[in-house]
Write a protein that holds these residues in place. Structure first.
Motif, PDB file in Angstrom:
ATOM      1  N   ALA A 130       3.225  -2.720  -1.979  1.00 20.80           N
ATOM      2  CA  ALA A 130       4.001  -2.390  -0.781  1.00 20.80           C
ATOM      3  C   ALA A 130       3.500  -1.098  -0.146  1.00 20.80           C
ATOM      4  CB  ALA A 130       5.480  -2.275  -1.136  1.00 20.80           C
ATOM      5  N   PHE A 132      10.432  -4.001  -1.985  1.00 22.08           N
ATOM      6  CA  PHE A 132       9.176  -4.157  -1.256  1.00 22.08           C
ATOM      7  C   PHE A 132       9.321  -3.674   0.186  1.00 22.08           C
ATOM      8  CE2 PHE A 132       6.259  -6.580   1.411  1.00 22.08           C
ATOM      9  CZ  PHE A 132       5.037  -6.342   0.774  1.00 22.08           C
ATOM     10  N   ILE A 148       5.099  -4.411  -7.376  1.00 20.50           N
ATOM     11  CA  ILE A 148       5.775  -4.442  -6.081  1.00 20.50           C
ATOM     12  C   ILE A 148       5.577  -3.127  -5.337  1.00 20.50           C
ATOM     13  CG2 ILE A 148       8.050  -4.515  -4.966  1.00 20.50           C
ATOM     14  CD1 ILE A 148       8.921  -6.397  -7.251  1.00 20.50           C
TER      15      ILE A 148
END
Length: 348
Positions: free
Chosen positions: A55, A20, A51
């Motif tokens: 992110a 992340f 993720i």
């Protein structure tokens, strides 16, 4: 949305946080976030695709956006088993500032899972919808659409596939269908009931649809597998006043039939797998009664493998072809000759 088993690649807590931070471009100077990355990552359940997607959307965003993201994750809710992954991907969608990218993600979900979508086809659909600004030039619209596709790839909401194709992770595909549940539908089983007031619709089957509520329809994708002649009601499209994009993918037999009876033929981007070197006789067989004599305008663009329109070198009798043709447009085609062999009567 129906239940479905989806295999997800998962990470442990430390791997998830490291991944992340890498994709969100977080370093030691990112002090204003005050533990928010760790709290957000806990909602992922280690799901890699979620993720990376979230992110990248949060990368270089302001602290208030991070706070709103965390609050949304803590407040939302979907299916228990995939709740956190759904929420994360929904956040990725919501945080996209590019409305064209949002639109293209939902349209991409119309195609079946694991379908390799040609970037050129998705670009044409996005350009046809015309929401980049109605007065923009065509090439400017294509540039906007292409940039939106690249943004979706960069956010891992779309994945690069084979050659010039993209595809979707199964989970992203499911979430996109869930997001657009009220106005998009993909049907690959003719027994499934078709919803009303759809904006985007995909149909795959052996036969053409009998009827469809198309008053709100903007994108219609029809993929026909059967070898039957194409039969559609004269009134099928009559209510589709808002239709902007129609893609009709048909079998080789149906394509040849339509080419043979067409008066106006506009055909672009033939597959490399189509090894036809001419229209006659590879597509339309030679017939003493004449071939393609109803055709008035012929427009071909990006047609690989075509070397000439008519090949009669191995036929010893006179043929009639294209006797009513008044418009011939060939673009990006390596045609060496218009005809080979004796000149068909009526061609010029």
């Amino acid at each position: 949305m129906g239940c479905q088993t989806i295999e997800l690649q998962t990470l442990n807590d430390n791997e998830a946080l490291d991944l992340f931070k890498a994709h969100a471009n977080i370093n030691n100077s990112s002090r204003g976030l005050k533990g928010m990355p760790e709290k957000i990552v806990k909602h992922y359940g280690g799901v890699l695709v979620a993720i990376v997607a979230v992110a990248r959307v949060l990368k270089n965003q302001s602290t208030p956006i991070w706070k709103d993201t965390l609050k949304t994750l803590e407040d939302g809710g979907v299916d228990r088993k995939l709740e956190e992954a759904y929420k994360c991907l929904k956040l990725s969608y919501d945080n996209l500032k590019n409305e064209k990218a949002k639109e293209l993600l939902l349209i991409s979900s119309l195609f079946p899972e694991d379908f390799e979508i040609l970037i050129n086809v998705l670009t044409k659909i996005g350009t046809g919808l015309g929401s980049c600004g109605e007065n923009d030039e065509h090439h400017a619209k294509r540039s906007v659409v292409h940039a939106a596709i690249m943004q979706l790839i960069d956010c891992s909401l779309l994945l690069r596939g084979e050659e010039e194709c993209i595809n979707m992770h199964d989970l992203v595909h499911e979430v996109a269908l869930w997001i657009g549940d009220k106005y998009i539908q993909s049907v690959i089983d003719s027994k499934v009931a078709i919803n009303k007031n759809l904006r985007y619709f995909f149909w795959k089957g052996d036969d053409f649809l009998n009827e469809l509520d198309g008053k709100e329809l903007e994108v219609l994708l029809i993929f026909l597998d059967g070898s039957k002649d194409l039969e559609a009601s004269d009134t099928f499209f009559i209510e589709m006043k808002r239709l902007k994009v129609l893609i009709l993918a048909i079998s080789e037999a149906t394509f040849k039939h339509l080419v043979g009876i067409a008066e106006l033929l506009f055909s672009d981007d033939w597959s490399e797998e189509m090894m036809w070197k001419n229209l006659i006789p590879d597509v339309i067989p030679i017939d003493n009664g004449g071939m393609m004599n109803d055709l008035i305008v012929l427009h071909l663009r990006h047609v690989p493998n075509i070397e000439c329109l008519i090949e009669t070198e191995n036929h010893n009798y006179d043929v009639s072809a294209f006797s009513n043709l008044v418009g011939l447009h060939l673009f990006y085609i390596d045609v060496e000759d218009l005809y080979r062999g004796s000149l068909p009567s009526g061609f010029f």
